[in-house]
Write an enzyme that holds these catalytic residues in place. Structure first.
Site, short mmCIF file in Angstrom:
data_model
loop_
_atom_site.label_atom_id
_atom_site.label_comp_id
_atom_site.label_asym_id
_atom_site.label_seq_id
_atom_site.Cartn_x
_atom_site.Cartn_y
_atom_site.Cartn_z
CE LYS A 1 -9.41 -1.91 3.59
NZ LYS A 1 -8.95 -1.94 2.21
CB CYS B 1 -7.83 -7.55 1.61
SG CYS B 1 -6.30 -6.82 1.02
CB VAL C 1 -0.95 -0.02 1.23
CG1 VAL C 1 -1.65 1.31 1.40
CG2 VAL C 1 -1.98 -1.14 1.07
CG LEU D 1 -22.94 -11.21 -8.54
CD1 LEU D 1 -24.17 -10.85 -9.35
CD2 LEU D 1 -23.36 -11.81 -7.19
CG PHE E 1 -11.52 1.79 -0.95
CD1 PHE E 1 -12.16 0.99 0.00
CD2 PHE E 1 -11.55 3.16 -0.78
CE1 PHE E 1 -12.84 1.56 1.07
CE2 PHE E 1 -12.23 3.75 0.28
CZ PHE E 1 -12.88 2.94 1.21
#
Ligand code: UGA
Length: 463
Positions: A237, A293, A22, A283, A172
């Site tokens: 988050k 995560c 990150v 989906l 994100f």
């Protein structure tokens, strides 16, 4: 109130503490939009590698962006010794260190705590700027941690009077598209309790919000800036990741019902996804979610709930369904091979998803462990995870997919890499041994084409 307006600059000096996933993506993207960024990490080897043009992990486009930032003189790398100097010279310091899952499911905040105290100690030594330092927390921390960071910075500062503001700015980005997700996000979320720092963050992210640097074929339009309080930003988050994990578990449950009833989950996903309230993404049924995560964040939210006396039944169920999907891959193998003892099984794809070399919570490793424990010989192939990186008693890693498939009784598509999806199926069938089973754990292949090539096909949620 309007103290930051006095700065009069749209290019800020920014420190980013933590130069791994990150931190590096954030630092490189902030440099790309014109800021002066120093990435700091306590690992001197990592800093040496980054200074020398190396890349500690695989992430498309990041190496080029880091090189660009360095050549423009906007991006530099320093080890932990430099923290005081960076705090002294920066308008904002981002905390972007890991919060791995602890034994109880709650995140381990020791890295965040060490950095926050370090910032406090550095602040106590004085700063060359008039404005309060903005401490931006990008690490994923439990709801309420904004206050915790404030407490730790003060603790680090000891008796000294220090001026800073803590902001929560959750991340994100997805692995494999980190650069695009950072430069072209769906939204920017900032939690704060002093309005002037909200304004500062809006200006810091100005080029991203306005998409002023976008090329002709890149997204246009203003990016929504969600200004909220610290606790809500932290919750956003977790809620975002938990919602996506629940959505995948939901389609997996429907997929299992499709298998029982003879329906086809792909058609069902298309049919429900066209309802704008549902949306067609996330989906895809199969072996379920992994990575660094979703598992960690869903468990952290469950731990927060339980700590506060609340039973998170929906989140618990999402995890149960997800665990079941991995087991289902093994069940499909056992059903077709009758026994796993002595059988050779190839796992196609080892990383938890395409576009990354991250093996954390990868369904492949879980499946390999179970197959190996039940007597199978497991061979894995992945386009980016090489044998040198993965030493496991559960599987061997082959450099080439056809080598991995040679003599295999069955293969499982665990990661839908392009290299896996575009395999020469006839060649695979010729190399494999009966019953030449292919379990498509991502519903990524065309069942008719697989069958036509002489393989036995088993997908998830369809015939
Ligand atoms: C996820 C979120 O998507 C990011 O928004 C977030 O910033 C990031 O976590 C984080 O918290 O740092 P990431 O873990 O990189 O990103 O990967 P995803 O693309 O979200 O995929 C997660 C897992 O879900 C993968 O194992 C993938 O194979 C699986 N998945 C995804 C499905 O099984 N079905 C789907 O339809 C979609």
């Amino acid at each position: 109130m309007a103290r930051y307006k006095e700065i009069g600059l749209e290019q800020f000096a920014v420190g980013v503490i933590g130069a791994r996933y990150v931190g590096l993506a954030t630092g490189a993207c902030l440099a790309r939009i014109g800021h002066w960024v120093t990435c700091v990490d306590k690992d001197p080897d990592l800093i040496a590698e980054l200074r020398n043009g190396g890349m500690p992990f695989f992430e498309p486009g990041l190496e080029e962006l880091v090189a660009r930032g360095k050549s423009e003189g906007r991006l530099s790398f320093e080890d932990g010794e430099a923290l005081a100097g960076v705090v002294e010279d920066s308008d904002a310091v981002f905390i972007a260190v890991g919060t791995p899952q602890g034994d109880d499911g709650a995140p381990d905040l020791s890295n965040v705590a060490a950095v926050a105290r370090g910032i406090g100690r550095a602040l106590a030594g004085g700063r060359g700027r008039e404005n309060p330092l903005v401490v931006v927390n990008k690490s994923t921390v439990p709801v309420g941690s904004g206050d915790y960071v404030t407490t730790l910075v003060r603790e680090g500062a000891g008796d000294a009077e220090v001026d800073f503001r803590v902001v929560s700015n959750p991340e994100f980005l997805r692995e494999g598209s980190a650069v695009h997700d950072t430069l072209f996000p769906n939204r920017i979320v900032v939690g704060f309790d002093h309005p002037e720092v909200g304004e500062f963050m809006r200006r810091l992210y100005g080029p991203i919000i306005e998409r002023s640097f976008a090329q002709r074929d890149e997204p246009r339009g203003v990016v929504p800036f969600v200004a909220t309080d610290l606790a809500s930003a932290e919750m956003i988050k977790y809620a975002a990741n938990a919602f996506l994990a629940v959505k995948i578990s939901f389609i997996n449950e429907i997929s299992n019902l499709c298998e029982i009833t003879g329906a086809d989950v792909k058609s069902v996903a298309t049919g429900i996804g066209l309802d704008e309230r549902i949306g067609s993404r996330f989906l895809e049924a199969g072996v379920g979610w992994g990575g660094s995560c979703f598992p960690k964040d869903v468990n952290a939210l469950r731990a927060t709930a339980r700590k506060n006396g609340y039973e998170p039944t929906l989140l618990d169920a999402a995890v149960t369904t997800n665990d079941h999907q991995r087991e289902l891959a093994v069940t499909k193998l056992e059903r077709n091979l009758h026994t796993l003892e002595g059988k050779r099984v190839t796992l196609l794809g080892l990383a938890f998803k395409p576009g990354t070399d991250d093996l954390r919570e990868s369904p492949s490793l879980w499946i390999a462990r179970v197959l190996h424990a039940r007597g199978a010989r497991v061979v894995g192939y992945d386009p980016v995870v090489a044998a040198a990186r993965l030493s496991s008693p559960d599987l061997e890693v082959a450099a080439d997919p056809y080598g991995a498939l040679s003599g295999a009784h069955a293969a499982v598509v665990v990661t839908e890499w392009e290299e896996v999806v575009s395999l020469d199926l006839r060649r695979a069938a010729a190399l494999m041994s009966a019953p030449r089973l292919l379990v498509d754990g991502r519903n990524a292949l065309d069942p008719a084409a697989v069958r036509a090539s002489g393989l036995t096909y088993e997908g998830f949620g369809h015939g």
